[in-house]
Scaffold this active site. Sequence first.
Site, PDB file in Angstrom:
ATOM      1  N   ASP A 330       0.836  -1.188   0.000  1.00 44.89           N
ATOM      2  CA  ASP A 330       0.000   0.000   0.000  1.00 44.89           C
ATOM      3  C   ASP A 330       0.882   1.253   0.000  1.00 44.89           C
ATOM      4  OD1 ASP A 330      -2.637   1.397   0.557  1.00 44.89           O
ATOM      5  OD2 ASP A 330      -1.541   1.956   2.365  1.00 44.89           O
ATOM      6  N   GLU A 367       1.845  -0.415  -5.040  1.00 43.28           N
ATOM      7  CA  GLU A 367       0.898   0.642  -5.377  1.00 43.28           C
ATOM      8  C   GLU A 367       1.770   1.900  -5.493  1.00 43.28           C
ATOM      9  OE1 GLU A 367      -3.338   2.428  -3.783  1.00 43.28           O
ATOM     10  OE2 GLU A 367      -1.734   2.153  -2.310  1.00 43.28           O
TER      11      GLU A 367
END
Length: 674
Positions: A330, A367
Site C-alpha cells: 500500500d 501501489e
Amino acid sequence: MRIEPGRPEVLGAVPRDGGVNFAVFSAHAESVDLCLFEGTKETRLTLPGHSGPIWHGFVPGLKPGAQYGYRVSGPWAPDLGHRFNPAKLLIDPYARALSKPLRWETTMQGLAGPGRQDRRDSAAAMPKSIVCDVEKPHWERPATRWRNTIIYEAHPRGLTMQHPDVPPEMRGRYEALGHPAVVAHLTRLGVTALELMPCTAFIDDRFLIEKGLSNYWGYQPAAFMAPDPRYGTREGFRQMVHALHAAGIEVIIDVVYNHTGEGDAGGPMLSLRGFENAAYYRLAEGGRSYINDTGTGNTLDLSHPYTLRLVMDSMRAWVEELGVDGFRFDLAATLGRDAAGRFNADGPFLTAIRQDPVLARIKLIAEPWDIGPGGYQLGAFPYPFAEWNDRFRDGIRQFWRRDPAQMPELARRVSGSAEIFDHGWRGTQASVNFLTAHDGFTLHDLVYYNEKHNEANGENNRDGHNANYSEAVADPKERAARKRAMLATLLLSQGVPMLLGGDELSNGQRGNNNAYAQDNPIGWVDWSGAEGDLTDYVARLTMLRRAHPVLHQSRFLHAQVRAQDGVRDLIWRLPSGAEPSAQDWHDANARCLCVEIRGAAEGPEGEAASEAIFAIFNAGEALEAALPEGIWRLVLDSAAPDAPERQFSAATTCVAAQSVQLFTRPIIAAEDEP
C-alpha cells in the site's frame, strides 16, 4: 515469577529452553517493563538485559499462549520527538497474535491536551500480545510464473460473508477462504493468485467509532506480524493457505508499511509511538509533529535501521511462518523515500528487499504512489517489482465509455504500457492491469452510475474518487455487453491481469466507490448474481489466455520485424484493414481498433513463436471489419459469449456494438508482410 537477562539477538517473544525470551528495541527508554496477564491480573517484570538499544529478558517456565504487553518509561519531550508514557500498555511490535480486535477507546490516547501527557491506564482496553511458537512449516507453493499469473483481489471477510455454501459460523474467517466451495469457484474462474486486503491486526479509528461505523478495509495497522483476530487465528490462516496451495492458487496479502493506526500527535498510543517515536516515524518541527505523506497522520521512517528491520522481519514471518507467496504494498512510494523524504528506487527498503534470500523470490507488487511531494511513481520501481497500473484502468474505462480520441491510449495499454515499464530489463509483467479494485467502483457500478454515492460513509459524499470514468447505461443488454467487452480487454492485454472479487457476479456497492467503512452488505460480495453471472464468461477468457501464449508474453512488442518470418510482431489496423495514419490515430470519433500480434521480435517464448492473434475492440456501433490474409479461427465474440469456436474463411467479420472479437491462427511457414 522471576526474570533473567536473556538474549538480545532475536526481537519479539521467542519460546526456547523451557521459557520465553523477550527482546524489544528502544534507544531512549530509561526502563522497560514486561507485563504478564492472567485475566485482569497484571504482573510486571522489568527487563534486566540492556544491549545497545535492545532491552531483553528471559522468563523460565513461561509457555506459548501467555499474554503480555509492555510499559516503557523515558522522557516526555514531544518537542524532541519523545513520547514515553508508562501508563499506556503497548503491543509488542513483533507480536505474532493478539487476544482481541483493537478498537479505539479514550484511555488509549497519548495526549490529555496540547503537549500534556495522558496518564490514564490503557491496559483494560488494549488487546494483549500472545506468545506463539515461531515454527516454519513446509509449504508446497504453486510458484506460478509472473506471465501466467491471474490475480483475484478480495476482502478476507467480505468475500465469504454472504456465500450460500459456506457454513454461517465460518463466514468471514480465514478458514472460509479455504472452504471447498470458495476454492472451487476460484479454480473454475482460472485465477492463480488470491490477493487479500490487509490481514494484519488493525484498529477501528476514533472518528469511525464516533459515527457508529468500523474500519472495514483494515488500512490502519497496529501489529505487523499478527493476523487480525476479527478473521480468526494464525492456525486458521495457515489452513487457508494450505487449501489454496493444494488447488494451485498462491496467496498475496496487502500490507501497510507506510504508516500505522497511531495517527498524528493527537492519536492513540498503541505500540511504536510508545517504544521509540523518534525512530519509527518521520518527524517535523524538531520532532513535535509528524510528516504526513500518507494522508493518515503519520509516516514510517524506513531509513531507520530498526524500522527497516521490523518491516523485513515481518515480511519474512508472513512468508516462512504463514505461507504467503507475495505482497502488495500500500502507498509504496512512501517505502521508497529516503531520510530526506525523496523517492529513491535504490533507497534502503527497496534495496534490502531485493537482496533478501527469502523475499527476493516471492511476488512483489507496488501501489506506486502516495500523497507526498513527487508521490506519483508509476514505472519507477525496480525489478522484480510489479506495479498497479492505474493508467490501464482509466484508459480502458474511457475507451469503452466512448470518450473522444482514445485509440492511442487503448493501443498503449493493450500492448503492455511499454512507454511506462520498458526499462531496466523489466518485462510486461511489471504492469498489473486492472479495471476495478477495492478502491473505486465495482465493474457493475461502473456501468450503472454516473457519479459516486458514498453517503453511507458519513462524510457527505466528499470522500472517494470523483474521476471514475463511469456511465449509467440504461439498457440492461448494453450494460452486460460493455462489462463483457471490458473484461475481454483486461484478459487479452499484455501484462498481469487482476480481477476484483465479485465482478464476475456483477456485484455492486450501491454506487459507493470508497466502502472502507461498510462492513455490511454494501461492502460484502453478493453471490446471487442477480445482475448477471459472468463466471463462465470469465472462465472462458482465462482459458483462452492460458491456451494462447501470445496473449501473455514477457517481452514488450514494438512493431519490430521478426527474423523467423519477416513479419512485424505488432500491427495495428483500422476496421478497413489499413494501418492507421497519424491523422487516424488522433481521430476524435474513432471507436474501433484492431491489432495483429505475434511472438515478440526480440525473442518469442515457446509456443508464442508459432501463433498469431487478431483482436478487434469496437466501442462504437456495429460494423464490418476486414481480416488479415489467411485462415483464421474465431475463438471469442464477447457479443455471443456462449458461441463455440469456429473456422472463419471470410475476408470480413461483422462486429457488434460494444464488443471484442478474438481470432487465432498458426504460423506454419515463413510469411511475407503485405
